[in-house]
Design an enzyme around this catalytic site. Sequence first.
Site, mmCIF file in Angstrom:
data_model
loop_
_atom_site.group_PDB
_atom_site.id
_atom_site.type_symbol
_atom_site.label_atom_id
_atom_site.label_comp_id
_atom_site.label_asym_id
_atom_site.label_seq_id
_atom_site.Cartn_x
_atom_site.Cartn_y
_atom_site.Cartn_z
ATOM 1 N N TYR A 1 0.164 13.244 -9.393
ATOM 2 C CA TYR A 1 -0.204 12.106 -8.541
ATOM 3 C C TYR A 1 -0.730 10.962 -9.406
ATOM 4 C CZ TYR A 1 -2.873 9.018 -5.563
ATOM 5 O OH TYR A 1 -3.379 7.890 -4.962
ATOM 6 N N VAL B 1 -10.994 8.023 -1.196
ATOM 7 C CA VAL B 1 -11.258 7.201 -0.015
ATOM 8 C C VAL B 1 -11.646 8.100 1.154
ATOM 9 C CG1 VAL B 1 -10.329 5.467 1.560
ATOM 10 C CG2 VAL B 1 -9.563 5.517 -0.826
ATOM 11 N N SER C 1 -4.991 2.875 -7.964
ATOM 12 C CA SER C 1 -5.970 3.951 -7.824
ATOM 13 C C SER C 1 -6.748 4.080 -9.118
ATOM 14 C CB SER C 1 -5.241 5.267 -7.528
ATOM 15 O OG SER C 1 -6.118 6.373 -7.622
ATOM 16 N N THR D 1 0.816 -1.218 0.000
ATOM 17 C CA THR D 1 0.000 0.000 0.000
ATOM 18 C C THR D 1 0.844 1.260 0.000
ATOM 19 O OG1 THR D 1 -0.150 0.434 2.390
ATOM 20 C CG2 THR D 1 -1.602 -1.270 1.496
ATOM 21 N N ALA D 2 2.104 1.158 0.409
ATOM 22 C CA ALA D 2 2.915 2.355 0.660
ATOM 23 C C ALA D 2 3.158 3.150 -0.617
ATOM 24 C CB ALA D 2 4.255 1.949 1.283
ATOM 25 N N LYS E 1 0.889 7.096 -9.875
ATOM 26 C CA LYS E 1 0.179 5.827 -9.680
ATOM 27 C C LYS E 1 0.198 4.987 -10.961
ATOM 28 C CE LYS E 1 -1.448 4.755 -6.402
ATOM 29 N NZ LYS E 1 -0.860 4.123 -5.189
#
Length: 350
Positions: A165, A196, A132, A87-88, A169
């Site tokens: 961003y 989220v 994402s 997840t990091a 991803k």
Amino acid sequence: MTVIDPDAPVLVTGGSGYVASWIVRQLLGDGYTVRATVRDPHKARGLEHLQALSEQFPEKLSLHQADLLDEGSFDAAVQGCELVIHTASPFLLGKISDAEEQLVRPALEGTRNVLSSVNAAESVKRVVLTSSVAAIYGDNADMVGRGSFTDTDWNSTSTVDHQPYSYSKTVAEKEAWAIQRTQQRWDLVTIHPSLVLGPSLTTASASGSMTTMQHFTDNSLALGAPALQMGVVDVRDVARAHIAAAFTPAASGRYIANSETTSLLGIGAVLRRQFGNRISFPRHELPKFVVELAAPAAGMTRKNVRLNVGLPVRFDNSRTDAELGVSFRPAEQSITEHFQQMIDDGLARR
């Protein structure tokens, strides 16, 4: 078909993060043994929630030091794990001074470092990567000609200078798939959350989700909100999607985690119903030309406004429901419980 031994430890990278903390908590509640990587297991603040979970589930949770940019730092934690949930990755919105260093490099090199450790550990059978919807699309304008975005779509419009961003991803996920294809021992499943929201297990987690909700407390939307649509999903459901993807033998490919589409004005309407009339809850949507003029002062580019404000966005999560059996809470519940926790934590007035 990949079957994970339920008695083998599960590694969760970035274990103190917003989503990762819920993954850790739910895994422990399901009876699994969890290893969580953090930058500094001994730091005085920010890990209280993980320490509490360790006390609640004795001998089931251990913390391991690792850093995305420190090659080999994940090696020890991965050894003996059949499942790695990665997840990091940094999640920053607004003004960013150096997108390459703050977003792209940690996401890309971090993925390489974690998967290098996975390749070095003969025990690993599956990696679940937190991607994402930003890796599926870059701007709402990308939906032209589509009824909705699906798990087969890839972001092809973001760059390090535009939507950095989203770009971070995208390149990190593409790198993960490229590395996975070089071997046959472990498989890869990716989870693609939209925005989220929902209660956090810690006040120490900084993310774009928190930044978004702070706009409803700082009066930045008092005169009105941009007509910006976005998908919303509850953090607890995102965690459950990761775990379902991990332990569903036939799981494969990419899974969208999204409850429904809303807007900044829609979030404001929910908050007004639940918490009363406040000046910080927007009542109107601003004309697009006003938003475009004010964009630089708000940390947005005018290009971003042109390609997103006033344009619809939709997601097809049917594969997640059908193959993983994950259903999603209504957005109103996630928004309400998120803001209530902000009040409880002193981040918003009662």
